[in-house]
Design a protein around this motif. Structure first.
Motif, PDB file in Angstrom:
ATOM      1  N   GLY A  93     -89.455  77.689  10.774  1.00  0.00           N
ATOM      2  CA  GLY A  93     -88.478  78.204  11.816  1.00  0.00           C
ATOM      3  C   GLY A  93     -88.039  77.358  12.967  1.00  0.00           C
ATOM      4  N   SER A  94     -89.165  76.568  13.479  1.00  0.00           N
ATOM      5  CA  SER A  94     -88.618  75.855  14.625  1.00  0.00           C
ATOM      6  C   SER A  94     -87.889  74.615  14.416  1.00  0.00           C
ATOM      7  N   TYR A  95     -88.303  73.999  13.029  1.00  0.00           N
ATOM      8  CA  TYR A  95     -87.709  72.870  12.568  1.00  0.00           C
ATOM      9  C   TYR A  95     -86.020  73.181  12.191  1.00  0.00           C
ATOM     10  N   VAL A  96     -85.896  74.184  11.910  1.00  0.00           N
ATOM     11  CA  VAL A  96     -84.498  74.656  11.451  1.00  0.00           C
ATOM     12  C   VAL A  96     -83.659  75.036  12.809  1.00  0.00           C
ATOM     13  N   GLY A  97     -84.585  75.596  13.709  1.00  0.00           N
ATOM     14  CA  GLY A  97     -84.035  75.841  15.150  1.00  0.00           C
ATOM     15  C   GLY A  97     -83.296  74.441  15.551  1.00  0.00           C
ATOM     16  N   ASN A  98     -84.307  73.478  15.442  1.00  0.00           N
ATOM     17  CA  ASN A  98     -83.991  71.947  15.864  1.00  0.00           C
ATOM     18  C   ASN A  98     -82.755  71.420  15.372  1.00  0.00           C
ATOM     19  N   LEU A  99     -82.479  71.617  13.958  1.00  0.00           N
ATOM     20  CA  LEU A  99     -81.315  71.074  13.278  1.00  0.00           C
ATOM     21  C   LEU A  99     -80.178  71.702  13.764  1.00  0.00           C
TER      22      LEU A  99
END
Lengths: 169, 405, 160, 353
Positions: free
Chosen positions: D267-273
């Motif tokens: 979740g947080s990595y996708v948010g970062n992207l």
């Protein structure tokens, strides 16, 4: 006694210092990212050769031993015990307890015990950790050395901290 | 809501009413930020109202075992509580035994003790800084601390034959002599460390993020530090000039030139700075030792004479190692008692050995630096933010196995 | 300049406190239990500001336990060279010693440990409970001499 | 046969499908996610005197380690703690990840020229009157800036939901921290975006990128604020406060294991992207001057670099305390956003048509 100096550090950075502080931190990170200083030893492929006098596992020379019991007396971990073998007393060792302090080697008056420098032996059961005088009298089975294994030794380097160079011996 | 907490709120620039929300947290012993220690924390919002430090998870009864073993057997035992700092742990005990025995130690052995002790101190401080770094989330500081420590561990390995459980110091002297290889290694390591310290400053000490986490955190005033009996860098970070190496010089410290860094602020950052500067001072000491070390024996004459001549030839003349005479196996010191203190990596280490004339100590009291930090930590944790728990823990360099013994 | 140990012994002798000077940096005072707090206060006034160790020593043949406080100074650089051992005795019959927490807070850890390991109660210490031992530890106090631990002999064939 | 292929190509390349499933949607994101984590570990290792992942595939520098990790996670047991609602416990991370993926189908990644590109057949369907070209995006909205921010600001709600269903104290503390943080970084994001929209006189990301004026030059203050808010929003160092391993074990995700844990982490990595793509469009020219598929690749490349840089910061920083992060957000960055608004107004009036 020397003069007593009590120092203080400067608190509360100015915003300029704050920015340079961040930039320097990130810059140092980038510096090491570009030019890494690695000290990892890739163990199975590279094997570290130990310095002389390394206190590794111990072996017994049964023919030299006089059975004086000093080694058992000095053993701090109760690992070394005396066993009677053909009317003579010989040390036995329990490697489950040994802490590799090397006191027994140091105290043996006839140098019947020797540090081998082997430090990576593996045993499959606890019973195997117990060495009778006869087993104790043998050289250690060195782990099978594959061709891939490279003997390296650790050298302290002024720039990289530790460097591993191939051991020529 | 405690007064302290209210004050903290105001000093933090947040002058708001905080609705009390209390709850309890069990930090440890199964927690990534606790080590082998349980801290029972009662929270009020983000503020810790009460913290109870509960050690004992790695208690190994060194004092009890000490009463049931011969003096020589205790050498590997007393270094177990803090194997990262084993030279100091050993040195204090041996000094107590020597005092009871009435043995003089030759000069070269004294220098060698200081040499090993300073390497041990550097390694211990690097370890402490690494733990502090990972506690506040700074993984590079953690890895660098452990990586740079490896350099010093290699030197100890070459000198003593073991990486951490050195058992190097024995009554009357030390077991092995310095070789030219070790001198060369030390010289290079000192150069390397001086160079690396600049990068340490950039990425860790002067990093605004680290400063924010450590400055004004866990403030211990001079009076409090004295009252609570803090030790070592924690004490010196609070503006108290006290270092056993200066107060009661042991080993070769009376002949070495070094400074004791003292900082006034008493917060986590001051403690870290003290550790940091102690590393630099230790580097200076090491340089002096390898320059000034006198020639001579490394074991007291009284024991040296007892070594069989054939062995002496083989070991001392061959490998510059002394071996033990049979006397060591079970010696009986006279009746008496001794109190010795040394400045270990984390602070003052005190041994109180009572001998009743038998081969075993009648009572062995070992007061380690972290043991004395328990009370300090318990007091410092009151009224701070929950996130500061880890930075206070780390900045005190508390090491649970050392405290539990 | 006078040595700090001499200054100390003079000051204590003027107050009629028997002090035994052992060496340049060590002295010991042996007092009755009831005088302990009073002597501690005198020492504190002299500049001894912290307790380094609280030690209990069991003497089963005499039926009593010795409690030793090692005190020294942080604030006075000269006094820091001296460690004073403040010794007192307590009988098996009434294992209670007045706590020195009111004089030196730093006695906290040592008093708690002596309590759990030897069973000496320190009246006045607010935290007289276990520190290192688990709450459900059973048996006698582990640092008493009556608590025996198993030892082994040197010979495999003839276990002692 | 040819017809079938053409039909297939038509459906596969249809931006609503292509953008949300292939690029920059599910498939590309999954690959980039693995690469990001691999890069994060490798880069941190380089700085930290280590090697990092290595043995799983020596030739690829240990890239396969991540696949191995993923396989391991998928097959490890999912432990559901006592006293939680199992359905909600399993559903919460799924919802959170789903929520974090949605903005990917709204962000424009390139423009569609009227002819010459594989996407040109959809020119009319995705025609953007603001720039006079088609926009390569899953769902074309003229006010996509607003929509992306609105959806992205829903994400913390699901993190709090995740924490709430696990019934763990550390998770609750983590959720409280997340909620405090989300309020403060959302304001910053919205203000920075707003100043850009004032500057470019539009709420359409495509127009900003296509204008050919890089936002980072036109309004550097907004870029800095947006970047920092992005670090906060996607729990990157030095703002990894809600997870804070040494304080809160893993914050809201403490109780999760196995595959559900992978989801929470994703979740947080996708948010970062997502933030990185918006950042690229808004401040780094996006696809300009390319168009069509190459343009989309360029956008992805720039966004990846932004993502990589933000994960690299792990090797440099520790984490701030929650109150310091909040104070930084409200006391220093919020006034900065007013400055950026002002810059936006002035520069937008003078420079940008």
């Amino acid at each position: 006694m020397d003069s007593i100096k009590i120092k203080e550090y400067k608190k509360g950075d100015s915003s300029l210092n704050l920015v340079t502080g961040h930039l320097k931190a990130v810059g140092t990170g980038v510096k090491y990212f570009v030019k890494p200083q690695r000290i990892t030893l890739k163990y199975p492929e590279e094997s570290l050769s130990l310095p002389t006098g390394y206190r590794g596992m111990i072996r017994l020379y049964k023919d030299v031993c006089i059975g004086c019991t000093l080694c058992a007396m000095v053993c701090p971990a109760d690992a070394m015990k005396m066993a009677t073998d053909q009317g003579k007393k010989f040390p036995t060792i329990n490697y489950g307890r040994c802490v590799f302090c090397g006191f027994c080697v140091d105290i043996c008056p006839v140098d019947a015990l020797k540090e081998t420098g082997v430090h990576d032996a593996a045993f499959s059961s606890r019973r195997e950790l117990f060495f009778s005088p006869d087993k104790f009298n043998q050289d250690f089975d060195q782990p099978p050395v594959e061709l891939l294994v490279k003997k390296v030794k650790a050298v302290i380097d002024e720039e990289k901290g530790i460097k591993y160079v191939p051991d020529t011996d | 809501m405690t007064d302290q907490a209210e004050e903290l709120m105001k000093s933090g620039g947040m002058e708001i009413d905080v609705i009390p929300v209390s709850g309890e947290l069990n930090v440890g012993p199964q927690h990534p930020g606790s080590g082998h220690l349980r801290i029972y924390v009662r929270l009020n919002g983000d503020i810790i109202e009460e913290a109870q430090v509960e050690p004992g998870y790695v208690h190994r009864a060194v004092e009890k075992l000490g009463e049931n073993r011969n003096y020589i057997h205790l050498i590997p035992l007393v270094e177990r509580p803090a194997i990262l700092d084993s030279i100091h742990m050993n040195l204090g005990y041996i000094m107590a035994v020597e005092k009871i025995l009435g043995v003089d130690v030759p000069d070269r052995a004294q220098y060698l003790r200081s040499f090993a002790a300073e390497i041990s101190r550097i390694a211990s401080h690097l370890y402490g800084m690494g733990i502090l770094a990972i506690f506040i989330g700074h993984s590079t500081g953690f890895m660098w601390g452990f990586g740079d420590r490896e350099v010093w561990v290699q030197i100890l390995e070459a000198l003593t034959g073991a990486r951490i459980t050195n058992s190097y110091v024995i009554p009357g002297g030390v077991r092995r002599d310095l070789t030219p290889t070790i001198v060369e290694m030390t010289r290079k390591a000192v150069t390397y460390m001086r160079r690396k310290i600049k990068d340490w400053e950039n990425i860790f000490l002067n990093n605004p993020n680290v400063k924010a986490r450590l400055q004004d955190v866990g403030i211990m005033t001079r009076e409090q530090a004295i009252e609570w009996g803090a030790v070592g860098p924690n004490l010196r970070g609070s503006g108290v000039y006290y270092d056993v190496r200066k107060v009661e010089p042991y080993a070769a410290y009376s002949r070495l030139d070094f400074e004791i860094p003292v900082y006034k602020e008493g917060d986590g950052y001051a403690r870290t700075l003290v550790r940091f500067e102690e590393i630099q001072q230790s580097l200076n000491i090491l340089e002096q030792i390898i320059r000034d070390i006198p020639e001579g024996q490394i074991l007291s004459d009284r024991f040296f004479k007892q070594i069989p001549p054939t062995r002496l030839k083989k070991w001392w003349e061959g490998q510059r190692r002394v071996v033990m005479p049979g006397y060591y196996a079970s010696f009986r010191p006279p009746k008496g008692e001794a109190v010795t203190r040394v400045e270990a990596g984390r602070g003052e280490l005190l041994y109180y050995v009572v001998s009743d004339g038998s081969a075993k100590p009648y009572r062995l009291r070992m007061i380690t630096p972290s043991y004395r930090s328990i009370y300090v930590m318990q007091n410092l944790l009151k009224g701070v933010r929950y996130a500061d728990l880890v930075s206070i823990y780390g900045s005190l360099d508390y090491f649970p196995p050392e405290a539990d013994r | 300049m006078q040595k700090p140990i001499d200054v100390l012994s003079q000051a204590l002798q003027s107050k009629k406190i028997p002090v035994k000077v052992e060496s340049e940096g060590r002295a010991s005072i042996e007092v009755e239990k009831k005088d302990l707090v009073q002597v501690a206060k005198v020492l504190k006034d002299l500049g001894f500001d912290h307790v380094k160790a609280v030690t209990g020593i069991d003497y089963p043949d005499q039926g009593r336990i010795q409690v030793v406080y090692h005190v020294s100074s942080y604030s006075d650089v000269n006094l820091a060279k001296v460690i004073v051992a403040l010794k007192t005795w307590t009988n098996y019959k009434e294992l209670e010693v007045p706590s020195l927490m009111e004089v030196w807070k730093s006695a906290w850890t040592g008093e708690r440990e002596t309590y759990e390991m030897l069973g000496v109660k320190f009246s006045g210490n607010p935290d007289m409970k276990r520190l290192f031992l688990p709450e459900d530890f059973e048996g006698v106090y582990p640092l008493r001499k009556s608590y025996k631990i198993k030892t082994e002999g040197l010979f495999v064939d003839r276990p002692s | 046969m040819m017809n079938l292929l053409f039909d297939l190509r038509y459906y596969v390349l249809y931006p609503s499908f292509f953008n949300s499933v292939i690029y920059p949607g599910l498939i590309f994101t999954a690959i980039l996610l693995l690469t990001t984590i691999w890069f994060e570990r490798k880069a941190a290792a380089r700085v930290q005197m280590r090697v990092g992942p290595y043995y799983a595939s020596k030739r690829l520098g240990g890239f396969m380690q991540l696949i191995a990790d993923a396989v391991k996670f998928v097959f490890s047991e999912v432990i559901i703690p006592e006293g939680v609602n199992p359905t909600l416990f399993a559903l919460a991370p799924v919802l959170a990840v789903a929520m974090s993926f949605i903005p990917l189908s709204i962000i424009p990644v390139s423009v569609i020229p009227p002819s010459g590109s594989v996407f040109s057949i959809y020119f009319r369907d995705f025609y953007d009157p603001n720039i006079g070209m088609g926009v390569l995006t899953g769902l074309f909205v003229q006010y996509n800036m607003l929509l992306i921010l609105a959806i992205e600001s829903m994400y913390p709600v699901f993190v709090i939901f995740v924490a709430w269903v696990t019934n763990n104290r550390f998770a609750i503390v983590g959720a409280v921290r997340e909620s405090y943080l989300s309020v403060s970084y959302d304001v910053l994001l919205i203000m920075a975006t707003l100043s850009m929209s004032l500057e470019y006189h539009t709420l359409d990301l495509a127009k900003i990128a296509q204008s050919g004026i890089p936002g980072i030059l036109a309004n550097p203050v907004a870029a800095i604020v947006f970047f920092i808010a992005m670090l906060m929003g996607s729990a990157r160092f030095p703002f990894e406060i809600a997870e804070a391993e040494t304080e809160l074990v893993l914050g809201a995700y403490t109780e999760y294991s196995g595959f559900l844990f992978v989801l929470t982490m994703a979740g947080s990595y996708v948010g970062n992207l997502v933030y990185a793509l918006v950042f690229t469009d808004m401040f780094l020219w996006g696809w300009y001057p390319l168009s069509g598929f190459p343009g989309a690749l360029l956008t992805g490349l720039k966004a990846s670099i932004v993502v990589f840089f933000s994960v690299f910061l792990r090797a440099v920083y520790g984490r701030y305390r929650i109150d310091q992060a909040l104070r930084g957000g409200w006391k220093y960055l919020l006034p900065l956003t007013f400055v950026s608004l002002f810059i936006g107004l002035v520069v937008g009036y003078i420079w940008i048509p």
